[in-house]
Design a protein around this motif. Structure first.
Motif, mmCIF file in Angstrom:
data_model
loop_
_atom_site.group_PDB
_atom_site.id
_atom_site.type_symbol
_atom_site.label_atom_id
_atom_site.label_comp_id
_atom_site.label_asym_id
_atom_site.label_seq_id
_atom_site.Cartn_x
_atom_site.Cartn_y
_atom_site.Cartn_z
ATOM 1 N N SER A 188 -17.936 -31.968 -29.592
ATOM 2 C CA SER A 188 -18.922 -32.865 -28.969
ATOM 3 C C SER A 188 -19.674 -32.153 -27.849
ATOM 4 O O SER A 188 -20.897 -32.282 -27.728
ATOM 5 N N LEU A 189 -18.946 -31.372 -27.031
ATOM 6 C CA LEU A 189 -19.585 -30.612 -25.947
ATOM 7 C C LEU A 189 -20.536 -29.559 -26.512
ATOM 8 O O LEU A 189 -21.649 -29.378 -26.008
ATOM 9 N N GLN A 190 -20.106 -28.871 -27.567
ATOM 10 C CA GLN A 190 -20.954 -27.858 -28.197
ATOM 11 C C GLN A 190 -22.196 -28.493 -28.827
ATOM 12 O O GLN A 190 -23.284 -27.913 -28.793
ATOM 13 N N SER A 191 -22.023 -29.680 -29.383
ATOM 14 C CA SER A 191 -23.153 -30.388 -30.001
ATOM 15 C C SER A 191 -24.204 -30.738 -28.955
ATOM 16 O O SER A 191 -25.407 -30.611 -29.202
ATOM 17 N N GLN A 192 -23.750 -31.182 -27.776
ATOM 18 C CA GLN A 192 -24.684 -31.499 -26.688
ATOM 19 C C GLN A 192 -25.451 -30.252 -26.265
ATOM 20 O O GLN A 192 -26.649 -30.315 -25.972
ATOM 21 N N GLN A 193 -24.742 -29.120 -26.242
ATOM 22 C CA GLN A 193 -25.380 -27.853 -25.886
ATOM 23 C C GLN A 193 -26.463 -27.489 -26.900
ATOM 24 O O GLN A 193 -27.573 -27.093 -26.529
ATOM 25 N N LEU A 194 -26.144 -27.648 -28.173
ATOM 26 C CA LEU A 194 -27.107 -27.324 -29.223
ATOM 27 C C LEU A 194 -28.311 -28.257 -29.181
ATOM 28 O O LEU A 194 -29.452 -27.816 -29.354
ATOM 29 N N MET A 195 -28.071 -29.533 -28.928
ATOM 30 C CA MET A 195 -29.167 -30.510 -28.860
ATOM 31 C C MET A 195 -30.146 -30.119 -27.755
ATOM 32 O O MET A 195 -31.365 -30.193 -27.932
ATOM 33 N N SER A 196 -29.616 -29.691 -26.617
ATOM 34 C CA SER A 196 -30.475 -29.277 -25.502
ATOM 35 C C SER A 196 -31.294 -28.043 -25.872
ATOM 36 O O SER A 196 -32.465 -27.938 -25.518
ATOM 37 N N LEU A 197 -30.654 -27.124 -26.596
ATOM 38 C CA LEU A 197 -31.352 -25.905 -27.017
ATOM 39 C C LEU A 197 -32.501 -26.235 -27.962
ATOM 40 O O LEU A 197 -33.627 -25.766 -27.770
ATOM 41 N N ILE A 198 -32.236 -27.047 -28.974
ATOM 42 C CA ILE A 198 -33.273 -27.405 -29.949
ATOM 43 C C ILE A 198 -34.380 -28.214 -29.276
ATOM 44 O O ILE A 198 -35.564 -28.037 -29.583
ATOM 45 N N ASP A 199 -34.009 -29.084 -28.350
ATOM 46 C CA ASP A 199 -35.004 -29.883 -27.621
ATOM 47 C C ASP A 199 -35.916 -29.008 -26.764
ATOM 48 O O ASP A 199 -37.054 -29.381 -26.474
ATOM 49 N N SER A 200 -35.392 -27.848 -26.342
ATOM 50 C CA SER A 200 -36.183 -26.976 -25.459
ATOM 51 C C SER A 200 -37.301 -26.264 -26.213
ATOM 52 O O SER A 200 -38.198 -25.693 -25.603
ATOM 53 N N ILE A 201 -37.233 -26.285 -27.535
ATOM 54 C CA ILE A 201 -38.281 -25.651 -28.346
ATOM 55 C C ILE A 201 -39.380 -26.677 -28.565
ATOM 56 O O ILE A 201 -39.293 -27.531 -29.442
ATOM 57 N N SER A 202 -40.397 -26.627 -27.746
ATOM 58 C CA SER A 202 -41.441 -27.655 -27.733
ATOM 59 C C SER A 202 -42.566 -27.312 -28.692
ATOM 60 O O SER A 202 -43.555 -26.687 -28.314
ATOM 61 N N ILE A 203 -42.406 -27.714 -29.951
ATOM 62 C CA ILE A 203 -43.488 -27.543 -30.922
ATOM 63 C C ILE A 203 -43.633 -28.826 -31.727
ATOM 64 O O ILE A 203 -42.650 -29.482 -32.048
ATOM 65 N N GLY A 204 -44.863 -29.182 -32.030
ATOM 66 C CA GLY A 204 -45.100 -30.366 -32.862
ATOM 67 C C GLY A 204 -44.610 -31.643 -32.198
ATOM 68 O O GLY A 204 -44.551 -31.759 -30.977
ATOM 69 N N ASP A 205 -44.244 -32.603 -33.027
ATOM 70 C CA ASP A 205 -43.754 -33.884 -32.522
ATOM 71 C C ASP A 205 -42.345 -33.733 -31.977
ATOM 72 O O ASP A 205 -41.561 -32.916 -32.457
ATOM 73 N N PRO A 206 -41.996 -34.529 -30.961
ATOM 74 C CA PRO A 206 -40.627 -34.480 -30.424
ATOM 75 C C PRO A 206 -39.631 -34.988 -31.458
ATOM 76 O O PRO A 206 -39.993 -35.737 -32.372
ATOM 77 N N LEU A 207 -38.386 -34.584 -31.311
ATOM 78 C CA LEU A 207 -37.368 -35.050 -32.243
ATOM 79 C C LEU A 207 -37.171 -36.555 -32.087
ATOM 80 O O LEU A 207 -36.972 -37.043 -30.981
ATOM 81 N N SER A 208 -37.215 -37.255 -33.189
ATOM 82 C CA SER A 208 -36.977 -38.696 -33.160
ATOM 83 C C SER A 208 -35.475 -38.941 -32.991
ATOM 84 O O SER A 208 -34.661 -38.036 -33.203
ATOM 85 N N SER A 209 -35.111 -40.157 -32.617
ATOM 86 C CA SER A 209 -33.695 -40.486 -32.450
ATOM 87 C C SER A 209 -32.954 -40.309 -33.776
ATOM 88 O O SER A 209 -31.780 -39.932 -33.803
#
Length: 204
Positions: A14-35
């Motif tokens: 779960s902690l690693q998943s949160q880390q990955l989500m932050s990394l992918i979110d930091s790549i700002s291209i196109g539309d933001p990730l939907s829920s």
């Protein structure tokens, strides 16, 4: 990892998943990730990380390839499957099925089977992963096994100073630098979280 309980493995995942989500979110291209896309990414990350895999490549395989997805889910033990049933159900939404046919006098019934992945449901995740693959250094990090990585928890335990040097030529754009900075900040944060589990009051 083998010495950890199922609870500890799932908590670390779960902690690693949160880390990955932050990394992918930091790549700002196109539309933001939907829920919804965040839900798919989180599900794949929790399943693969709970098995001891730590590479972004494993998570993407779980999302993209239905046969790899089936393999990862099949590797979960019964207890993990119980705790991750919501994530498994979420991943099943990505499956693309054949139509199947009813039996006739001359042909047998064709049962619907999984034939692929509905990539449109995760397209913005894949867009961001594509950006990681464009830069050779990031692509190398994406594909590399974490086996030989520097153990940040051990470094913190030993009171060492962590200095990260990045050559300007390797990361010419601001976005690439932001991705790396986010990655290392999250890695240090995760290491601090794990270190906090070793002692009630870690050395300072």
């Amino acid at each position: 990892n083998d010495k950890m309980t199922t609870y500890e493995k799932l908590n670390l995942a779960s902690l690693q998943s949160q880390q990955l989500m932050s990394l992918i979110d930091s790549i700002s291209i196109g539309d933001p990730l939907s829920s919804r896309m965040r839900r798919f990414l989180n599900a794949a990350a929790n399943v693969t990380f709970s098995l001891g895999f730590s590479s972004v490549k494993n998570v993407v395989e779980c999302l993209e390839d239905f046969s790899k997805r089936e393999k990862y889910i099949g590797m979960l033990n019964i207890e993990m499957k119980e705790h991750l049933q919501d994530e498994i159900k979420t991943l099943s939404e990505l499956n693309e099925w054949s139509k199947g046919k009813k039996a006739t006098k001359t042909t047998e019934e064709e049962v619907p089977q999984i034939i692929g992945t509905n990539l449109s449901k995760i397209e913005h995740i894949l867009d961001r992963i594509g950006t990681l693959r464009e830069n050779f250094v990031l692509k190398y990090m994406y594909q590399k096994s974490p086996q030989d990585n520097i153990d940040f928890v051990k470094c913190l335990e030993e009171g060492k100073v962590i200095i990260i040097q990045m050559r300007e030529a390797d990361f010419p754009t601001k976005m690439l630098k932001n991705i790396l900075i986010t990655y290392f900040i999250n890695k240090i944060w995760l290491s601090a979280q794990l270190r906090g589990k070793i002692h009630n009051k870690p050395l300072r």
